[in-house]
Write a protein that holds these residues in place. Sequence first.
Motif, mmCIF file in Angstrom:
data_model
loop_
_atom_site.group_PDB
_atom_site.id
_atom_site.type_symbol
_atom_site.label_atom_id
_atom_site.label_comp_id
_atom_site.label_asym_id
_atom_site.label_seq_id
_atom_site.Cartn_x
_atom_site.Cartn_y
_atom_site.Cartn_z
ATOM 1 N N MET A 148 0.813 -1.201 0.000
ATOM 2 C CA MET A 148 0.000 0.000 0.000
ATOM 3 C C MET A 148 0.859 1.267 0.000
ATOM 4 O O MET A 148 0.495 2.287 -0.562
ATOM 5 C CB MET A 148 -0.932 -0.005 1.224
ATOM 6 C CG MET A 148 -1.873 1.176 1.301
ATOM 7 S SD MET A 148 -3.063 1.210 -0.056
ATOM 8 C CE MET A 148 -4.057 -0.215 0.360
ATOM 9 N N ARG B 204 3.579 1.843 -1.564
ATOM 10 C CA ARG B 204 4.030 2.204 -2.915
ATOM 11 C C ARG B 204 2.918 2.917 -3.680
ATOM 12 O O ARG B 204 3.186 3.833 -4.469
ATOM 13 C CB ARG B 204 4.484 0.966 -3.671
ATOM 14 C CG ARG B 204 5.751 0.350 -3.100
ATOM 15 C CD ARG B 204 6.527 -0.381 -4.167
ATOM 16 N NE ARG B 204 7.715 -1.008 -3.622
ATOM 17 C CZ ARG B 204 8.876 -0.394 -3.462
ATOM 18 N NH1 ARG B 204 8.985 0.886 -3.791
ATOM 19 N NH2 ARG B 204 9.917 -1.036 -2.970
ATOM 20 N N ILE B 205 1.682 2.499 -3.455
ATOM 21 C CA ILE B 205 0.558 3.159 -4.112
ATOM 22 C C ILE B 205 0.459 4.602 -3.644
ATOM 23 O O ILE B 205 0.273 5.521 -4.442
ATOM 24 C CB ILE B 205 -0.754 2.405 -3.820
ATOM 25 C CG1 ILE B 205 -0.680 0.989 -4.392
ATOM 26 C CG2 ILE B 205 -1.950 3.152 -4.402
ATOM 27 C CD1 ILE B 205 -1.801 0.088 -3.959
ATOM 28 N N LYS B 206 0.628 4.807 -2.356
ATOM 29 C CA LYS B 206 0.593 6.162 -1.817
ATOM 30 C C LYS B 206 1.736 7.007 -2.375
ATOM 31 O O LYS B 206 1.572 8.202 -2.634
ATOM 32 C CB LYS B 206 0.669 6.124 -0.293
ATOM 33 C CG LYS B 206 -0.575 5.555 0.373
ATOM 34 C CD LYS B 206 -0.448 5.569 1.887
ATOM 35 C CE LYS B 206 -1.706 5.029 2.561
ATOM 36 N NZ LYS B 206 -1.576 5.010 4.029
ATOM 37 N N VAL C 56 3.155 6.622 -5.351
ATOM 38 C CA VAL C 56 2.817 6.968 -6.729
ATOM 39 C C VAL C 56 1.788 8.093 -6.750
ATOM 40 O O VAL C 56 1.893 9.035 -7.544
ATOM 41 C CB VAL C 56 2.280 5.726 -7.484
ATOM 42 C CG1 VAL C 56 1.815 6.130 -8.886
ATOM 43 C CG2 VAL C 56 3.354 4.650 -7.585
ATOM 44 N N GLN C 57 0.791 8.006 -5.879
ATOM 45 C CA GLN C 57 -0.226 9.059 -5.801
ATOM 46 C C GLN C 57 0.392 10.394 -5.394
ATOM 47 O O GLN C 57 -0.122 11.445 -5.765
ATOM 48 C CB GLN C 57 -1.314 8.654 -4.802
ATOM 49 C CG GLN C 57 -2.196 7.511 -5.289
ATOM 50 C CD GLN C 57 -3.216 7.090 -4.256
ATOM 51 O OE1 GLN C 57 -2.955 7.125 -3.056
ATOM 52 N NE2 GLN C 57 -4.389 6.681 -4.719
ATOM 53 N N TYR D 183 5.721 3.035 -9.609
ATOM 54 C CA TYR D 183 4.670 2.261 -10.287
ATOM 55 C C TYR D 183 5.247 1.011 -10.942
ATOM 56 O O TYR D 183 4.543 0.044 -11.177
ATOM 57 C CB TYR D 183 3.968 3.128 -11.329
ATOM 58 C CG TYR D 183 2.678 2.518 -11.841
ATOM 59 C CD1 TYR D 183 1.578 2.398 -10.996
ATOM 60 C CD2 TYR D 183 2.569 2.063 -13.146
ATOM 61 C CE1 TYR D 183 0.407 1.833 -11.443
ATOM 62 C CE2 TYR D 183 1.393 1.504 -13.605
ATOM 63 C CZ TYR D 183 0.310 1.396 -12.753
ATOM 64 O OH TYR D 183 -0.853 0.824 -13.206
ATOM 65 N N ILE E 21 4.620 -1.860 -8.768
ATOM 66 C CA ILE E 21 3.222 -2.281 -8.816
ATOM 67 C C ILE E 21 2.976 -3.130 -10.059
ATOM 68 O O ILE E 21 2.302 -4.162 -10.002
ATOM 69 C CB ILE E 21 2.301 -1.050 -8.794
ATOM 70 C CG1 ILE E 21 2.496 -0.278 -7.487
ATOM 71 C CG2 ILE E 21 0.842 -1.455 -8.974
ATOM 72 C CD1 ILE E 21 1.734 1.030 -7.411
ATOM 73 N N ILE F 71 -4.897 6.305 -10.915
ATOM 74 C CA ILE F 71 -4.486 5.844 -9.587
ATOM 75 C C ILE F 71 -4.857 6.825 -8.475
ATOM 76 O O ILE F 71 -5.075 6.415 -7.329
ATOM 77 C CB ILE F 71 -2.968 5.545 -9.560
ATOM 78 C CG1 ILE F 71 -2.630 4.650 -8.353
ATOM 79 C CG2 ILE F 71 -2.150 6.831 -9.564
ATOM 80 C CD1 ILE F 71 -1.290 3.995 -8.439
ATOM 81 N N ASN F 72 -4.965 8.088 -8.803
ATOM 82 C CA ASN F 72 -5.373 9.056 -7.771
ATOM 83 C C ASN F 72 -6.845 8.914 -7.392
ATOM 84 O O ASN F 72 -7.286 9.479 -6.389
ATOM 85 C CB ASN F 72 -5.100 10.484 -8.248
ATOM 86 C CG ASN F 72 -3.624 10.832 -8.177
ATOM 87 O OD1 ASN F 72 -2.927 10.395 -7.271
ATOM 88 N ND2 ASN F 72 -3.146 11.598 -9.138
ATOM 89 N N TYR G 144 -8.059 5.936 -6.771
ATOM 90 C CA TYR G 144 -8.135 4.759 -5.902
ATOM 91 C C TYR G 144 -8.221 5.179 -4.435
ATOM 92 O O TYR G 144 -7.466 6.016 -3.960
ATOM 93 C CB TYR G 144 -6.913 3.861 -6.101
ATOM 94 C CG TYR G 144 -6.801 2.795 -5.029
ATOM 95 C CD1 TYR G 144 -7.668 1.706 -5.022
ATOM 96 C CD2 TYR G 144 -5.850 2.900 -4.003
ATOM 97 C CE1 TYR G 144 -7.587 0.754 -4.018
ATOM 98 C CE2 TYR G 144 -5.768 1.943 -3.008
ATOM 99 C CZ TYR G 144 -6.642 0.879 -3.017
ATOM 100 O OH TYR G 144 -6.570 -0.071 -2.033
ATOM 101 N N PHE H 228 -6.264 -2.863 -3.412
ATOM 102 C CA PHE H 228 -5.834 -2.387 -4.730
ATOM 103 C C PHE H 228 -6.030 -3.465 -5.783
ATOM 104 O O PHE H 228 -6.387 -3.171 -6.924
ATOM 105 C CB PHE H 228 -4.357 -1.973 -4.680
ATOM 106 C CG PHE H 228 -3.869 -1.379 -5.967
ATOM 107 C CD1 PHE H 228 -4.202 -0.086 -6.335
ATOM 108 C CD2 PHE H 228 -3.077 -2.126 -6.835
ATOM 109 C CE1 PHE H 228 -3.757 0.468 -7.544
ATOM 110 C CE2 PHE H 228 -2.622 -1.589 -8.036
ATOM 111 C CZ PHE H 228 -2.967 -0.285 -8.377
#
Length: 229
Positions: free
Chosen positions: A1, A3-5, A7-8, A15, A18, A55-56, A58, A64
Motif C-alpha cells: 500500500m 508504494r501506491i501512496k 505513486v499518488q 509504479y 506495482i 491511480i489518484n 483509488y 488495490f
Amino acid sequence: MHRIKRVQAGEIQDYTYIVKKYQHQIFVYCWRLLGNEQEAEDAVQDILVKAFEKINMYKPTVSFSSWLYKMAYHHCLNLIHRKKLQQKFKVGLFTQNMTTDSAAQVIESQLFSEKLFMKKLNWKKADFTLARYAKGKDYVNISVGRVNPDSKLTVIQNDQDSAEKLTIKGTEAFYIKSGKTNQPTNTRKNWLGWKDDNNHLLYEINDNKDSKLSKQDLVKIAEDVLTAH
C-alpha cells in the motif's frame, strides 16, 4: 500500500514495482476472459496504463488488487463486445455486392489499416500522456509522465535483460532489451527512456515483445521526440 501512496504523491517510478507485482495475475485473468494469449498481453498493458492514469482515484476502502481486477474485467468485456461488433461488420461486408474492391480488401482497409492512437492530455488536469502507433499486432508506445523534481530515476530489469546507457541529442538515456521475450508476462522487446530534469518529465518508448524493431529504431524515434521538443 505504501508504494501506491508514493505513486499518488508523485513518485511515479514506484509504479514499476506495482506493475511487477500484478502483471502476471492480471494477464492470467485476462487470458481466461478473452481466451487469447496475444489479446491478453495487449490488454494487460492497456489496463496497467489506465490504472496509472486513474491511480489518484483509488481509495483504500477496497484492496488495490480488487480495484485493478474490476478495471480488468470491464476492459476485457469492452474488448469482447468490440470483437463481436467487428465480426458482425465483416459478415455484413461479405453480404454486400462488391464492385471495385473485394470483401477482403474492404475489411483490410476498414479494420486493419495503419492507425495512430494518440491521447493528448492537458498537463493542468493530468500528469500522463500516452501515444500508440499500431500496425497489425505490432505497436510502439511513447509515454510522458510528470515526476517529482527531487526523485531519482530508478530502472528495474530482469537478470536476463541487457541494459546500457545512451546519449541521444545530448540527453542521457537508458536502453533495455528483454532477454525473455517468450515469457507470457513479458510484453515488450525494447525499452528506452530518459528524464527531462528541466520540465520534470519522464519519457519512455517501448514496443511489443514480437516487434521487429531494433535499438536503433527506438533511438530514431527518441531523436524525433527530442528534436520536436
